[in-house]
Scaffold this active site. Structure first.
Site, PDB file in Angstrom:
ATOM      1  N   CYS A  33       0.869  -1.187   0.000  1.00  0.00           N
ATOM      2  CA  CYS A  33       0.000   0.000   0.000  1.00  0.00           C
ATOM      3  C   CYS A  33       0.898   1.228   0.000  1.00  0.00           C
ATOM      4  O   CYS A  33       1.652   1.450  -0.932  1.00  0.00           O
ATOM      5  CB  CYS A  33      -0.977  -0.017   1.168  1.00  0.00           C
ATOM      6  N   ARG A  44      -2.137  -0.904   5.492  1.00  0.00           N
ATOM      7  CA  ARG A  44      -3.358  -1.411   4.863  1.00  0.00           C
ATOM      8  C   ARG A  44      -3.111  -2.780   4.243  1.00  0.00           C
ATOM      9  O   ARG A  44      -3.971  -3.657   4.274  1.00  0.00           O
ATOM     10  CB  ARG A  44      -3.839  -0.430   3.783  1.00  0.00           C
TER      11      ARG A  44
END
Lengths: 143, 290
Positions: B248, B253
């Site tokens: 990410c 994430r």
């Protein structure tokens, strides 16, 4: 221009706190003092024009002109996890309500960093600064 | 009671890594279980947490204070001692934002081989929506002795040069950022400050599957295996038996997606590239696709 005295007092108080735990406690005590906008000012569903942009906590802000020409700020925070937004709302109400619009309009979003310091995380900063900006815009419009 | 049987019925490859809010409520006083809250919002734990839960902060507890890297063996041992965990303790992570940071902490714990680890399905959101108890009382922890092994980055962590070789072999890559970041039209998350990369776009060949698609937004729980297969296998044509790298912006994430692919869908070899776009998009000479 000097900051409004009550705001300066609060910033001074935060400035003395070097221990993150003390700062967290102070922020939480402000969050605990948060009172939602009363029904005589606004009821759900709140008008979208009062929604603070970029704020994940779904914060709403109102600035109501008082008979003496000053403004009273009101807030709503719809996200139950919006603790930081509630703390900032309580601080802004305490520091700025009762001041004339032109003084409120002078307050800039950089106070967020002075208040939250290491408690500001990636996403929150934008939303919180946006809350101050929303207050400032309402005050400018009322000035 | 529903929840446990619910998780068991969702078809996951390793359903034992998820526990329900019911399970956690039933184990609040279980000395073999340590609840760990990890949030993006550093005020949240102090404002109220599940009784007995300790706080692990992703910036101050899991990262090296100086270098861009995770804590060392010594740092992890000290952390585990402070939060009262022994090698036999079952740690259960939960947190805000659909367990985003909980999965990140889970991943870092796996670098040190603490496999006795689970995530509370639904995280803070589900616990709060169910009206369950939160407290401001910070538990008094008796420090434990925990001798962590050296951090093992080889199995689940990818570094830049390895990612480049993976690209050259046309390996599977999952970009879990927003479509705008993937397309290169923005360099940061919507509504988040720009924590800079000089170039926008994505690593060549990466499929874009934003991380939160693995979640039911109303209660923060993971989608069923069938729904996840639709998302990752059918729509994005990922193959569970092929080496896969997720990334990410700084690797948080993507640790959520790493968790879903590895444990819920049973991908054999998934790594999280924590250098992610802030490294790739700033490095000289690396290939970029838009």
């Amino acid at each position: 221009m000097a900051l409004p005295p009550r705001l300066q007092e609060i910033l001074d108080l935060f400035a003395t706190m070097d221990d993150p735990a003390d700062r967290t406690d102070l922020l939480l005590s402000f969050a605990d003092q948060f009172r939602e906008v009363p029904p005589e000012v606004a009821t759900r569903p709140f008008g979208r024009d009062h929604l603070v942009p970029h704020c994940e906590s779904e914060a709403y802000v109102w600035a109501i002109r008082q008979p003496d020409g000053t403004l009273k700020l009101h807030f709503a925070v719809e996200n139950p996890s919006g603790i930081s937004a509630k703390a900032l709302a309580a601080i802004l109400d305490r520091a700025l309500s009762g001041l004339p619009p032109d003084q409120i309009a002078e307050v800039t979003p950089d106070i967020v960093e002075a208040i939250f310091r290491q408690n500001i995380s990636m996403g929150k900063g934008m939303g919180l600064m946006s809350m101050v900006q929303a207050v400032r815009s309402l005050a400018k419009a009322a000035a | 009671m529903g929840d446990m049987s619910d998780i068991a019925s969702r078809g996951y490859a390793h359903p034992e890594v998820l526990v329900s809010t019911d399970w956690v409520a039933a184990h609040l006083n279980d000395p073999s279980v340590r609840l760990i809250e990890s949030n993006e919002d550093t005020l949240l734990y102090s404002s109220g947490h599940i009784p007995g839960a300790v706080h692990v902060d992703w910036t101050t507890d899991l990262n090296d204070p100086l270098r861009r890297d995770y804590i060392t063996r010594e740092g992890f041992s000290a952390l585990m001692s402070r939060i009262g965990v022994t090698p036999d303790t079952t740690v259960v992570f939960y947190g805000d934002k659909n367990n985003w940071w909980a999965c990140y902490a889970f991943w870092v714990f796996q670098l040190f081989g603490h496999t006795n680890a689970k995530v509370m399905d639904g995280g803070r959101l589900k616990w709060e929506k169910e009206g369950r108890e939160l407290t401001r009382e910070v538990p008094k922890i008796t420090p434990t002795t925990y001798e962590a092994p050296e951090r093992n980055d080889a199995e689940i962590r990818a570094f830049r040069d390895e990612v480049l070789r993976h690209v050259e072999k046309k390996g599977q890559l999952v970009d879990v950022r927003s479509p705008e970041e993937y397309a290169g039209t923005r360099l940061h998350m919507p509504d988040y400050p720009n924590e800079g990369a000089l170039r926008g776009g994505h690593i060549p060949g990466a499929k874009n599957i934003p991380w939160a698609k693995a979640i039911n937004p109303e209660d923060g729980t993971f989608k069923t295996a069938a729904e996840l297969r639709e998302l990752y296998l059918n729509n994005a044509s990922l193959q569970p038996d092929q080496p896969t790298i997720a990334y990410c912006r700084i690797g948080e994430r993507s640790s959520h997606t790493w968790f879903a692919l590895r444990y819920l869908l049973g991908f054999k070899n998934v790594k999280n590239y924590d250098g992610s776009w802030t490294e790739w998009g700033n490095s000289v000479g690396l290939p970029i696709e838009r």
